[in-house]
Design a protein around this motif. Structure first.
Motif, PDB file in Angstrom:
ATOM      1  N   LEU A  44       0.881  -1.173   0.000  1.00 52.90           N
ATOM      2  CA  LEU A  44       0.000   0.000   0.000  1.00 52.90           C
ATOM      3  C   LEU A  44       0.914   1.217   0.000  1.00 52.90           C
ATOM      4  O   LEU A  44       1.538   1.545   1.019  1.00 52.90           O
ATOM      5  CB  LEU A  44      -0.929   0.010   1.223  1.00 52.90           C
ATOM      6  CG  LEU A  44      -2.108  -0.976   1.145  1.00 52.90           C
ATOM      7  CD1 LEU A  44      -1.696  -2.355   1.610  1.00 52.90           C
ATOM      8  CD2 LEU A  44      -3.301  -0.472   1.959  1.00 52.90           C
ATOM      9  N   PHE A  74      -4.219   4.650  -3.496  1.00 50.39           N
ATOM     10  CA  PHE A  74      -5.606   5.113  -3.484  1.00 50.39           C
ATOM     11  C   PHE A  74      -5.618   6.610  -3.731  1.00 50.39           C
ATOM     12  O   PHE A  74      -5.137   7.404  -2.928  1.00 50.39           O
ATOM     13  CB  PHE A  74      -6.277   4.726  -2.158  1.00 50.39           C
ATOM     14  CG  PHE A  74      -6.356   3.240  -1.990  1.00 50.39           C
ATOM     15  CD1 PHE A  74      -7.392   2.518  -2.572  1.00 50.39           C
ATOM     16  CD2 PHE A  74      -5.359   2.541  -1.313  1.00 50.39           C
ATOM     17  CE1 PHE A  74      -7.445   1.128  -2.460  1.00 50.39           C
ATOM     18  CE2 PHE A  74      -5.393   1.160  -1.196  1.00 50.39           C
ATOM     19  CZ  PHE A  74      -6.444   0.457  -1.768  1.00 50.39           C
ATOM     20  N   ILE A  92       6.509   9.210   3.696  1.00 52.80           N
ATOM     21  CA  ILE A  92       7.886   8.747   3.911  1.00 52.80           C
ATOM     22  C   ILE A  92       7.916   7.241   4.182  1.00 52.80           C
ATOM     23  O   ILE A  92       8.815   6.533   3.756  1.00 52.80           O
ATOM     24  CB  ILE A  92       8.508   9.509   5.111  1.00 52.80           C
ATOM     25  CG1 ILE A  92       8.675  10.989   4.745  1.00 52.80           C
ATOM     26  CG2 ILE A  92       9.857   8.909   5.507  1.00 52.80           C
ATOM     27  CD1 ILE A  92       9.083  11.869   5.919  1.00 52.80           C
ATOM     28  N   ASP A  93       6.883   6.776   4.889  1.00 57.89           N
ATOM     29  CA  ASP A  93       6.967   5.424   5.449  1.00 57.89           C
ATOM     30  C   ASP A  93       6.781   4.283   4.454  1.00 57.89           C
ATOM     31  O   ASP A  93       7.578   3.340   4.435  1.00 57.89           O
ATOM     32  CB  ASP A  93       5.935   5.282   6.576  1.00 57.89           C
ATOM     33  CG  ASP A  93       6.126   6.348   7.636  1.00 57.89           C
ATOM     34  OD1 ASP A  93       7.277   6.684   7.922  1.00 57.89           O
ATOM     35  OD2 ASP A  93       5.123   6.849   8.160  1.00 57.89           O
ATOM     36  N   SER A  94       5.727   4.358   3.652  1.00 59.14           N
ATOM     37  CA  SER A  94       5.434   3.173   2.829  1.00 59.14           C
ATOM     38  C   SER A  94       6.524   2.854   1.796  1.00 59.14           C
ATOM     39  O   SER A  94       6.795   1.667   1.583  1.00 59.14           O
ATOM     40  CB  SER A  94       4.043   3.263   2.197  1.00 59.14           C
ATOM     41  OG  SER A  94       3.776   4.540   1.700  1.00 59.14           O
ATOM     42  N   GLY A 114       3.215   0.846   5.698  1.00 54.11           N
ATOM     43  CA  GLY A 114       4.279   1.597   6.370  1.00 54.11           C
ATOM     44  C   GLY A 114       3.914   1.952   7.799  1.00 54.11           C
ATOM     45  O   GLY A 114       4.448   2.915   8.351  1.00 54.11           O
ATOM     46  N   CYS A 150      -5.725  10.834   2.311  1.00 54.07           N
ATOM     47  CA  CYS A 150      -6.071  10.704   3.727  1.00 54.07           C
ATOM     48  C   CYS A 150      -6.044  12.022   4.452  1.00 54.07           C
ATOM     49  O   CYS A 150      -6.666  12.190   5.493  1.00 54.07           O
ATOM     50  CB  CYS A 150      -5.088   9.782   4.411  1.00 54.07           C
ATOM     51  SG  CYS A 150      -4.892   8.310   3.485  1.00 54.07           S
ATOM     52  N   SER A 152       1.630   5.082  -0.404  1.00 51.96           N
ATOM     53  CA  SER A 152       1.112   6.445  -0.397  1.00 51.96           C
ATOM     54  C   SER A 152       2.270   7.357  -0.769  1.00 51.96           C
ATOM     55  O   SER A 152       3.357   6.904  -1.067  1.00 51.96           O
ATOM     56  CB  SER A 152       0.588   6.784   0.993  1.00 51.96           C
ATOM     57  OG  SER A 152       1.671   6.900   1.886  1.00 51.96           O
ATOM     58  N   SER A 183      -4.168   6.805  13.641  1.00 44.61           N
ATOM     59  CA  SER A 183      -4.617   5.581  12.968  1.00 44.61           C
ATOM     60  C   SER A 183      -3.603   4.447  13.094  1.00 44.61           C
ATOM     61  O   SER A 183      -3.760   3.408  12.470  1.00 44.61           O
ATOM     62  CB  SER A 183      -4.892   5.873  11.497  1.00 44.61           C
ATOM     63  OG  SER A 183      -3.738   6.432  10.901  1.00 44.61           O
ATOM     64  N   GLN A 184      -2.584   4.664  13.917  1.00 47.26           N
ATOM     65  CA  GLN A 184      -1.601   3.600  14.090  1.00 47.26           C
ATOM     66  C   GLN A 184      -1.365   3.241  15.562  1.00 47.26           C
ATOM     67  O   GLN A 184      -0.306   2.730  15.923  1.00 47.26           O
ATOM     68  CB  GLN A 184      -0.278   3.989  13.411  1.00 47.26           C
ATOM     69  CG  GLN A 184      -0.455   4.134  11.904  1.00 47.26           C
ATOM     70  CD  GLN A 184       0.790   4.621  11.191  1.00 47.26           C
ATOM     71  OE1 GLN A 184       1.899   4.408  11.641  1.00 47.26           O
ATOM     72  NE2 GLN A 184       0.584   5.285  10.074  1.00 47.26           N
ATOM     73  N   GLN A 241       2.546   6.021  15.762  1.00 43.78           N
ATOM     74  CA  GLN A 241       3.045   7.166  14.997  1.00 43.78           C
ATOM     75  C   GLN A 241       1.969   8.241  14.805  1.00 43.78           C
ATOM     76  O   GLN A 241       2.246   9.428  14.908  1.00 43.78           O
ATOM     77  CB  GLN A 241       3.584   6.698  13.640  1.00 43.78           C
ATOM     78  CG  GLN A 241       4.541   7.699  13.027  1.00 43.78           C
ATOM     79  CD  GLN A 241       4.934   7.314  11.605  1.00 43.78           C
ATOM     80  OE1 GLN A 241       4.154   7.497  10.675  1.00 43.78           O
ATOM     81  NE2 GLN A 241       6.126   6.805  11.453  1.00 43.78           N
ATOM     82  N   ARG A 260      -9.276   3.266   5.933  1.00 41.30           N
ATOM     83  CA  ARG A 260      -8.158   2.328   5.948  1.00 41.30           C
ATOM     84  C   ARG A 260      -8.633   0.888   5.787  1.00 41.30           C
ATOM     85  O   ARG A 260      -8.004   0.081   5.104  1.00 41.30           O
ATOM     86  CB  ARG A 260      -7.459   2.400   7.292  1.00 41.30           C
ATOM     87  CG  ARG A 260      -6.335   3.236   7.435  1.00 41.30           C
ATOM     88  CD  ARG A 260      -5.142   2.957   6.602  1.00 41.30           C
ATOM     89  NE  ARG A 260      -4.215   3.955   7.031  1.00 41.30           N
ATOM     90  CZ  ARG A 260      -4.260   5.209   6.638  1.00 41.30           C
ATOM     91  NH1 ARG A 260      -5.080   5.555   5.670  1.00 41.30           N
ATOM     92  NH2 ARG A 260      -3.476   6.099   7.142  1.00 41.30           N
TER      93      ARG A 260
END
Ligand code: ATP
Ligand code: MG
Length: 400
Positions: free
Chosen positions: A191, A217, A196-198, A295, A354, A193, A303-304, A300, A273
Protein backbone atom coordinates in the motif's frame (compact mmCIF):
# COMPACT_ATOMS: atom_id res chain seq x y z
CA UNK A 1 44.37 2.57 -11.55
CA UNK A 2 42.61 0.75 -14.31
CA UNK A 3 40.49 -1.91 -12.68
CA UNK A 4 38.97 -4.31 -15.12
CA UNK A 5 37.03 -6.64 -12.93
CA UNK A 6 34.82 -6.84 -9.87
CA UNK A 7 34.66 -9.69 -7.44
CA UNK A 8 31.16 -9.83 -6.02
CA UNK A 9 30.76 -10.98 -2.45
CA UNK A 10 27.51 -12.35 -1.15
CA UNK A 11 26.42 -13.91 2.07
CA UNK A 12 26.07 -17.64 1.86
CA UNK A 13 24.78 -18.30 5.34
CA UNK A 14 21.59 -20.25 5.18
CA UNK A 15 21.79 -20.74 1.45
CA UNK A 16 22.92 -24.27 1.00
CA UNK A 17 22.36 -27.10 -1.45
CA UNK A 18 19.75 -26.54 -4.11
CA UNK A 19 18.72 -23.18 -2.70
CA UNK A 20 22.20 -21.91 -3.25
CA UNK A 21 21.85 -22.29 -7.03
CA UNK A 22 18.52 -20.53 -6.96
CA UNK A 23 20.12 -17.72 -4.96
CA UNK A 24 23.15 -17.43 -7.25
CA UNK A 25 21.17 -17.63 -10.47
CA UNK A 26 18.81 -14.92 -9.23
CA UNK A 27 21.78 -12.81 -8.23
CA UNK A 28 23.42 -13.16 -11.65
CA UNK A 29 20.12 -12.26 -13.33
CA UNK A 30 19.86 -9.08 -11.25
CA UNK A 31 23.50 -8.16 -11.89
CA UNK A 32 22.86 -8.52 -15.63
CA UNK A 33 19.82 -6.31 -15.34
CA UNK A 34 21.68 -3.41 -13.72
CA UNK A 35 24.80 -3.74 -15.87
CA UNK A 36 22.65 -3.47 -18.99
CA UNK A 37 21.96 0.10 -17.87
CA UNK A 38 25.67 0.99 -17.64
CA UNK A 39 28.05 2.10 -20.36
CA UNK A 40 30.67 -0.49 -21.19
CA UNK A 41 30.74 -4.20 -21.82
CA UNK A 42 30.57 -6.74 -19.05
CA UNK A 43 30.98 -10.44 -18.74
CA UNK A 44 29.57 -12.12 -15.66
CA UNK A 45 30.82 -15.51 -14.64
CA UNK A 46 29.97 -17.72 -11.76
CA UNK A 47 32.81 -20.00 -10.85
CA UNK A 48 33.22 -22.12 -7.79
CA UNK A 49 31.05 -20.11 -5.46
CA UNK A 50 32.23 -16.75 -6.69
CA UNK A 51 30.80 -14.19 -9.05
CA UNK A 52 33.16 -12.23 -11.26
CA UNK A 53 32.41 -9.35 -13.53
CA UNK A 54 34.93 -8.56 -16.22
CA UNK A 55 34.47 -5.02 -17.41
CA UNK A 56 35.65 -2.99 -20.36
CA UNK A 57 35.10 0.65 -21.31
CA UNK A 58 33.00 1.33 -18.23
CA UNK A 59 32.49 4.25 -15.88
CA UNK A 60 33.65 3.16 -12.44
CA UNK A 61 31.27 5.28 -10.33
CA UNK A 62 28.23 4.55 -12.45
CA UNK A 63 28.92 0.81 -12.42
CA UNK A 64 29.51 0.66 -8.68
CA UNK A 65 26.39 2.65 -7.87
CA UNK A 66 24.32 0.32 -10.03
CA UNK A 67 25.85 -2.77 -8.42
CA UNK A 68 24.94 -1.28 -5.05
CA UNK A 69 21.25 -1.62 -5.96
CA UNK A 70 21.43 -5.41 -6.26
CA UNK A 71 20.03 -7.14 -3.20
CA UNK A 72 22.11 -10.11 -2.16
CA UNK A 73 25.41 -8.33 -2.83
CA UNK A 74 27.33 -7.75 0.40
CA UNK A 75 30.54 -6.44 -1.10
CA UNK A 76 31.86 -5.14 -4.40
CA UNK A 77 35.61 -5.57 -4.79
CA UNK A 78 37.19 -3.64 -7.65
CA UNK A 79 39.87 -6.01 -8.87
CA UNK A 80 42.63 -6.68 -11.28
CA UNK A 81 42.13 -10.08 -12.76
CA UNK A 82 44.76 -11.85 -14.85
CA UNK A 83 43.87 -14.81 -17.00
CA UNK A 84 45.90 -17.98 -17.44
CA UNK A 85 48.30 -18.23 -20.35
CA UNK A 86 47.85 -20.39 -23.45
CA UNK A 87 49.01 -23.46 -21.55
CA UNK A 88 46.46 -22.84 -18.82
CA UNK A 89 49.07 -21.69 -16.31
CA UNK A 90 48.64 -18.94 -13.78
CA UNK A 91 51.51 -16.42 -13.64
CA UNK A 92 54.56 -17.73 -11.75
CA UNK A 93 55.76 -16.09 -8.53
CA UNK A 94 57.56 -13.31 -10.40
CA UNK A 95 54.47 -12.69 -12.49
CA UNK A 96 52.21 -12.57 -9.44
CA UNK A 97 54.62 -10.24 -7.65
CA UNK A 98 54.79 -7.89 -10.60
CA UNK A 99 51.00 -7.75 -10.82
CA UNK A 100 50.73 -7.07 -7.07
CA UNK A 101 53.34 -4.30 -7.15
CA UNK A 102 51.63 -2.68 -10.14
CA UNK A 103 48.33 -2.93 -8.32
CA UNK A 104 49.63 -1.23 -5.16
CA UNK A 105 51.38 1.43 -7.16
CA UNK A 106 48.24 2.20 -9.12
CA UNK A 107 45.73 2.18 -6.26
CA UNK A 108 47.84 3.75 -3.49
CA UNK A 109 49.90 6.73 -4.63
CA UNK A 110 50.67 7.38 -0.96
CA UNK A 111 52.72 4.43 0.24
CA UNK A 112 52.96 5.50 3.84
CA UNK A 113 50.58 2.74 4.94
CA UNK A 114 50.49 -0.51 6.83
CA UNK A 115 49.55 -3.63 4.93
CA UNK A 116 49.03 -7.32 5.03
CA UNK A 117 48.94 -9.81 2.18
CA UNK A 118 46.28 -12.47 2.32
CA UNK A 119 46.71 -15.21 -0.20
CA UNK A 120 44.26 -17.93 -1.15
CA UNK A 121 45.46 -20.79 -3.28
CA UNK A 122 42.28 -22.42 -4.50
CA UNK A 123 44.13 -24.12 -7.35
CA UNK A 124 46.06 -26.70 -5.35
CA UNK A 125 48.22 -27.63 -8.35
CA UNK A 126 49.91 -24.25 -8.07
CA UNK A 127 53.46 -25.04 -6.84
CA UNK A 128 53.63 -22.43 -4.06
CA UNK A 129 51.20 -22.59 -1.15
CA UNK A 130 49.26 -19.67 0.35
CA UNK A 131 51.57 -19.05 3.29
CA UNK A 132 54.71 -19.09 1.20
CA UNK A 133 53.16 -16.86 -1.43
CA UNK A 134 51.96 -14.32 1.15
CA UNK A 135 55.41 -14.21 2.79
CA UNK A 136 57.17 -13.84 -0.54
CA UNK A 137 54.84 -11.07 -1.71
CA UNK A 138 55.20 -9.27 1.63
CA UNK A 139 58.99 -9.29 1.28
CA UNK A 140 58.83 -8.01 -2.28
CA UNK A 141 56.43 -5.22 -1.35
CA UNK A 142 58.71 -4.06 1.48
CA UNK A 143 61.60 -4.15 -0.91
CA UNK A 144 59.86 -2.18 -3.64
CA UNK A 145 58.11 0.33 -1.35
CA UNK A 146 60.22 0.90 1.76
CA UNK A 147 57.67 3.33 3.25
CA UNK A 148 55.15 0.54 3.64
CA UNK A 149 55.01 -1.43 6.88
CA UNK A 150 53.54 -4.79 7.76
CA UNK A 151 50.72 -4.95 10.28
CA UNK A 152 49.19 -8.39 10.48
CA UNK A 153 46.55 -7.45 13.05
CA UNK A 154 45.01 -4.22 11.82
CA UNK A 155 46.46 -3.28 8.43
CA UNK A 156 45.31 -0.18 6.58
CA UNK A 157 45.48 -2.13 3.34
CA UNK A 158 44.56 -5.78 3.14
CA UNK A 159 45.79 -7.06 -0.20
CA UNK A 160 43.87 -10.11 -1.28
CA UNK A 161 45.62 -12.34 -3.78
CA UNK A 162 43.65 -15.27 -5.10
CA UNK A 163 45.08 -18.08 -7.19
CA UNK A 164 41.96 -19.47 -8.74
CA UNK A 165 40.94 -20.03 -12.33
CA UNK A 166 42.45 -16.55 -12.63
CA UNK A 167 44.80 -14.46 -10.56
CA UNK A 168 42.67 -11.91 -8.72
CA UNK A 169 44.03 -9.00 -6.75
CA UNK A 170 41.81 -6.67 -4.74
CA UNK A 171 42.02 -4.64 -1.57
CA UNK A 172 38.89 -2.55 -1.28
CA UNK A 173 35.45 -3.87 -0.41
CA UNK A 174 32.65 -1.44 -1.23
CA UNK A 175 29.56 -2.39 0.75
CA UNK A 176 26.52 -3.73 -1.12
CA UNK A 177 22.95 -3.52 0.17
CA UNK A 178 22.85 -7.09 1.52
CA UNK A 179 19.55 -8.95 1.62
CA UNK A 180 18.39 -11.63 -0.79
CA UNK A 181 18.25 -11.36 -4.59
CA UNK A 182 14.92 -10.41 -6.12
CA UNK A 183 13.21 -13.51 -7.41
CA UNK A 184 14.10 -15.77 -4.50
CA UNK A 185 10.87 -15.15 -2.59
CA UNK A 186 7.35 -14.48 -3.80
CA UNK A 187 5.45 -11.29 -4.42
CA UNK A 188 3.69 -8.90 -2.04
CA UNK A 189 1.26 -6.00 -2.48
CA UNK A 190 2.48 -2.68 -1.04
CA UNK A 191 0.00 0.00 0.00
CA UNK A 192 2.00 2.90 -1.35
CA UNK A 193 1.11 6.45 -0.40
CA UNK A 194 3.10 9.56 -1.07
CA UNK A 195 4.53 9.68 2.43
CA UNK A 196 7.89 8.75 3.91
CA UNK A 197 6.97 5.42 5.45
CA UNK A 198 5.43 3.17 2.83
CA UNK A 199 8.28 3.45 0.26
CA UNK A 200 10.71 2.47 3.02
CA UNK A 201 8.46 -0.44 4.02
CA UNK A 202 8.39 -1.61 0.39
CA UNK A 203 12.15 -1.31 0.11
CA UNK A 204 12.69 -3.35 3.25
CA UNK A 205 10.50 -6.24 2.17
CA UNK A 206 11.95 -6.13 -1.36
CA UNK A 207 15.37 -6.45 0.23
CA UNK A 208 14.39 -9.93 1.35
CA UNK A 209 14.05 -10.93 -2.29
CA UNK A 210 10.35 -10.16 -2.59
CA UNK A 211 8.90 -8.80 -5.81
CA UNK A 212 6.74 -5.73 -5.20
CA UNK A 213 3.37 -4.86 -6.67
CA UNK A 214 1.80 -1.66 -5.33
CA UNK A 215 -1.54 0.06 -4.94
CA UNK A 216 -2.20 3.76 -4.51
CA UNK A 217 -5.61 5.11 -3.48
CA UNK A 218 -6.15 8.29 -5.39
CA UNK A 219 -8.90 10.81 -4.66
CA UNK A 220 -9.33 13.17 -7.60
CA UNK A 221 -10.22 16.00 -7.74
CA UNK A 222 -9.31 16.37 -4.06
CA UNK A 223 -5.83 15.15 -4.78
CA UNK A 224 -3.80 16.45 -7.67
CA UNK A 225 -2.01 14.89 -10.62
CA UNK A 226 1.16 15.93 -8.83
CA UNK A 227 0.30 13.74 -5.85
CA UNK A 228 -0.17 10.82 -8.20
CA UNK A 229 3.07 11.56 -10.02
CA UNK A 230 4.84 11.61 -6.68
CA UNK A 231 3.63 8.09 -5.96
CA UNK A 232 4.71 6.95 -9.44
CA UNK A 233 8.16 8.41 -8.72
CA UNK A 234 8.31 6.62 -5.37
CA UNK A 235 7.36 3.35 -7.08
CA UNK A 236 10.30 4.14 -9.38
CA UNK A 237 12.62 4.34 -6.38
CA UNK A 238 11.63 0.81 -5.41
CA UNK A 239 11.84 -0.35 -9.04
CA UNK A 240 15.45 0.78 -9.13
CA UNK A 241 16.13 -2.11 -6.77
CA UNK A 242 13.59 -4.62 -8.01
CA UNK A 243 13.61 -3.93 -11.75
CA UNK A 244 9.90 -3.36 -11.98
CA UNK A 245 6.85 -2.37 -9.99
CA UNK A 246 3.31 -2.81 -11.21
CA UNK A 247 1.34 0.06 -9.69
CA UNK A 248 -2.45 0.00 -9.38
CA UNK A 249 -4.04 3.41 -9.11
CA UNK A 250 -7.46 2.98 -7.55
CA UNK A 251 -9.95 5.82 -7.69
CA UNK A 252 -11.07 6.04 -4.09
CA UNK A 253 -13.05 9.29 -4.21
CA UNK A 254 -16.57 7.86 -4.28
CA UNK A 255 -15.85 5.39 -1.48
CA UNK A 256 -14.32 8.13 0.61
CA UNK A 257 -17.27 10.49 0.02
CA UNK A 258 -19.74 7.76 0.82
CA UNK A 259 -18.03 6.97 4.12
CA UNK A 260 -17.92 10.70 4.86
CA UNK A 261 -21.63 10.92 4.25
CA UNK A 262 -22.66 7.84 6.25
CA UNK A 263 -20.23 7.39 9.12
CA UNK A 264 -19.07 9.45 12.11
CA UNK A 265 -16.34 11.80 10.99
CA UNK A 266 -13.95 10.90 13.76
CA UNK A 267 -14.00 7.33 12.43
CA UNK A 268 -13.47 8.29 8.81
CA UNK A 269 -9.75 7.55 8.66
CA UNK A 270 -10.05 4.18 10.29
CA UNK A 271 -12.97 3.07 8.11
CA UNK A 272 -11.22 4.35 5.00
CA UNK A 273 -8.16 2.33 5.95
CA UNK A 274 -10.27 -0.78 6.34
CA UNK A 275 -11.59 -0.32 2.80
CA UNK A 276 -8.09 0.26 1.47
CA UNK A 277 -7.04 -2.99 3.10
CA UNK A 278 -10.01 -4.86 1.66
CA UNK A 279 -9.33 -3.62 -1.87
CA UNK A 280 -5.59 -4.27 -1.57
CA UNK A 281 -6.44 -7.76 -0.35
CA UNK A 282 -8.55 -8.45 -3.45
CA UNK A 283 -5.80 -7.12 -5.73
CA UNK A 284 -3.22 -9.19 -3.88
CA UNK A 285 -5.15 -12.40 -4.25
CA UNK A 286 -5.74 -11.72 -7.96
CA UNK A 287 -2.04 -11.12 -8.58
CA UNK A 288 -0.72 -14.03 -6.58
CA UNK A 289 0.76 -11.76 -3.90
CA UNK A 290 1.40 -13.55 -0.64
CA UNK A 291 0.89 -10.62 1.69
CA UNK A 292 0.15 -6.93 2.07
CA UNK A 293 2.80 -4.41 3.11
CA UNK A 294 2.10 -1.12 4.90
CA UNK A 295 4.28 1.60 6.37
CA UNK A 296 2.56 1.53 9.75
CA UNK A 297 4.48 1.95 12.98
CA UNK A 298 3.00 1.70 16.48
CA UNK A 299 1.79 5.01 17.83
CA UNK A 300 3.04 7.17 15.00
CA UNK A 301 -0.39 8.75 14.37
CA UNK A 302 -3.94 8.21 15.60
CA UNK A 303 -4.62 5.58 12.97
CA UNK A 304 -1.60 3.60 14.09
CA UNK A 305 -2.28 3.00 17.77
CA UNK A 306 -2.39 -0.66 18.65
CA UNK A 307 -6.18 -0.46 18.77
CA UNK A 308 -6.25 1.07 15.29
CA UNK A 309 -3.82 -1.48 13.90
CA UNK A 310 -5.97 -4.24 15.31
CA UNK A 311 -9.04 -2.68 13.78
CA UNK A 312 -7.57 -2.17 10.27
CA UNK A 313 -5.76 -5.49 10.30
CA UNK A 314 -8.83 -7.57 11.08
CA UNK A 315 -10.37 -7.12 7.63
CA UNK A 316 -7.52 -9.06 6.03
CA UNK A 317 -7.81 -12.68 7.00
CA UNK A 318 -6.38 -14.94 4.32
CA UNK A 319 -2.93 -13.41 3.87
CA UNK A 320 -0.53 -11.73 6.30
CA UNK A 321 -0.09 -7.98 6.59
CA UNK A 322 3.62 -7.20 6.78
CA UNK A 323 4.52 -4.04 8.67
CA UNK A 324 8.30 -3.90 8.54
CA UNK A 325 8.44 -0.50 10.29
CA UNK A 326 6.23 -1.51 13.18
CA UNK A 327 8.85 -0.86 15.88
CA UNK A 328 10.86 1.85 14.14
CA UNK A 329 11.19 5.43 15.33
CA UNK A 330 10.44 8.06 12.73
CA UNK A 331 14.05 9.19 12.55
CA UNK A 332 15.23 5.67 11.73
CA UNK A 333 12.68 5.53 8.92
CA UNK A 334 13.80 8.93 7.65
CA UNK A 335 17.41 7.71 7.64
CA UNK A 336 16.53 4.80 5.35
CA UNK A 337 14.32 7.01 3.18
CA UNK A 338 17.26 9.31 2.75
CA UNK A 339 19.67 6.50 2.01
CA UNK A 340 17.48 5.06 -0.75
CA UNK A 341 16.89 8.50 -2.31
CA UNK A 342 13.17 8.55 -1.61
CA UNK A 343 13.19 11.34 0.94
CA UNK A 344 13.27 14.37 -1.37
CA UNK A 345 10.27 13.01 -3.24
CA UNK A 346 8.38 11.94 -0.12
CA UNK A 347 8.51 15.39 1.43
CA UNK A 348 7.03 17.17 -1.58
CA UNK A 349 3.92 18.88 -0.25
CA UNK A 350 1.14 17.35 -2.40
CA UNK A 351 -1.71 15.97 -0.34
CA UNK A 352 -2.73 12.35 -0.45
CA UNK A 353 -6.32 11.30 0.00
CA UNK A 354 -6.07 10.70 3.73
CA UNK A 355 -5.12 14.18 4.70
CA UNK A 356 -8.08 15.88 3.12
CA UNK A 357 -11.11 14.68 5.03
CA UNK A 358 -9.31 13.99 8.26
CA UNK A 359 -11.25 14.89 11.39
CA UNK A 360 -9.78 17.30 13.92
CA UNK A 361 -10.00 14.67 16.61
CA UNK A 362 -9.95 11.21 15.06
CA UNK A 363 -10.61 8.24 17.33
CA UNK A 364 -7.37 6.94 18.72
CA UNK A 365 -8.81 3.84 20.36
CA UNK A 366 -11.40 2.55 17.91
CA UNK A 367 -13.45 -0.38 19.10
CA UNK A 368 -13.76 -2.90 16.35
CA UNK A 369 -17.33 -3.86 17.27
CA UNK A 370 -18.45 -0.22 17.00
CA UNK A 371 -16.60 0.32 13.74
CA UNK A 372 -18.23 -2.78 12.27
CA UNK A 373 -21.62 -1.50 13.37
CA UNK A 374 -21.05 1.86 11.70
CA UNK A 375 -19.88 0.18 8.52
CA UNK A 376 -23.38 -1.29 8.30
CA UNK A 377 -24.48 2.23 7.29
CA UNK A 378 -22.64 1.59 4.04
CA UNK A 379 -24.42 -1.59 3.10
CA UNK A 380 -26.57 -0.12 0.36
CA UNK A 381 -23.88 1.03 -2.02
CA UNK A 382 -20.44 -0.04 -0.81
CA UNK A 383 -20.16 -3.32 -2.76
CA UNK A 384 -21.00 -1.58 -5.98
CA UNK A 385 -18.55 1.25 -5.24
CA UNK A 386 -15.80 -1.22 -4.49
CA UNK A 387 -16.51 -3.11 -7.69
CA UNK A 388 -16.37 0.11 -9.71
CA UNK A 389 -13.10 1.06 -8.05
CA UNK A 390 -11.64 -2.33 -9.00
CA UNK A 391 -13.06 -2.16 -12.54
CA UNK A 392 -11.47 1.23 -13.13
CA UNK A 393 -8.08 0.22 -11.75
CA UNK A 394 -5.39 2.04 -13.73
CA UNK A 395 -2.31 -0.17 -14.01
CA UNK A 396 1.05 1.52 -14.52
CA UNK A 397 4.11 -0.63 -15.21
CA UNK A 398 7.24 1.01 -13.92
CA UNK A 399 10.53 -0.49 -15.04
CA UNK A 400 14.05 0.59 -14.17
P1 ATP B 1 3.16 7.10 4.83
O1 ATP B 1 4.34 7.91 5.25
O2 ATP B 1 3.53 5.79 4.21
O3 ATP B 1 2.19 7.88 4.01
P2 ATP B 1 1.80 7.75 7.17
O4 ATP B 1 2.73 7.92 8.31
O5 ATP B 1 1.31 8.95 6.45
O6 ATP B 1 2.43 6.72 6.16
P3 ATP B 1 -0.86 6.82 7.32
O7 ATP B 1 -1.31 7.90 6.46
O8 ATP B 1 -1.52 6.52 8.61
O9 ATP B 1 0.64 6.89 7.72
O10 ATP B 1 -0.87 5.49 6.46
C1 ATP B 1 -0.51 4.25 6.99
C2 ATP B 1 -0.24 3.30 5.85
O11 ATP B 1 -1.42 3.09 5.07
C3 ATP B 1 0.77 3.85 4.87
O12 ATP B 1 2.10 3.59 5.27
C4 ATP B 1 0.42 3.11 3.61
O13 ATP B 1 0.95 1.81 3.61
C5 ATP B 1 -1.10 3.02 3.71
N1 ATP B 1 -1.74 4.15 3.00
C6 ATP B 1 -2.17 5.32 3.51
N2 ATP B 1 -2.71 6.11 2.57
C7 ATP B 1 -2.61 5.44 1.40
C8 ATP B 1 -2.97 5.74 0.03
N3 ATP B 1 -3.55 6.88 -0.31
N4 ATP B 1 -2.70 4.79 -0.90
C9 ATP B 1 -2.10 3.63 -0.56
N5 ATP B 1 -1.75 3.30 0.69
C10 ATP B 1 -1.99 4.18 1.67
MG1 MG C 1 0.59 9.15 4.54
Amino acid sequence: MQYHAFVIKYAEIGVKGKNRYIFEDALVKQLKRVLAKCDGSFNISKVAGRIYIEAEGFDFDETVSQLQTVFGVTGICPAVSIARDGENHLPDVDGVAKAVLDFIDGVYPNKNKTFKVKCRRVDKSYPVDSMEMAAELGARILNAFPEMKVDVHDPEILINVELREKLNIFSEIIPGPGGMPIGTAGKAMLLLSGGIDSPVAGYMVAKRGVEIEAVYFNAPPYTSEKAKQKVIDLAGVIAKYTGKVKLHVINFTDIQMYIYEKCPHDELTIIMRRYMMRIADILAQKSGSMGLITGESIGQVASQTMQSLMCTGEVVTDIPVYRPLIAFDKQDIVDISYKIDAYETSILPYEDCCTIFVAKHPVTKPRTDIIRKHEENLVEKIDELMQTALDTDEVIEITR
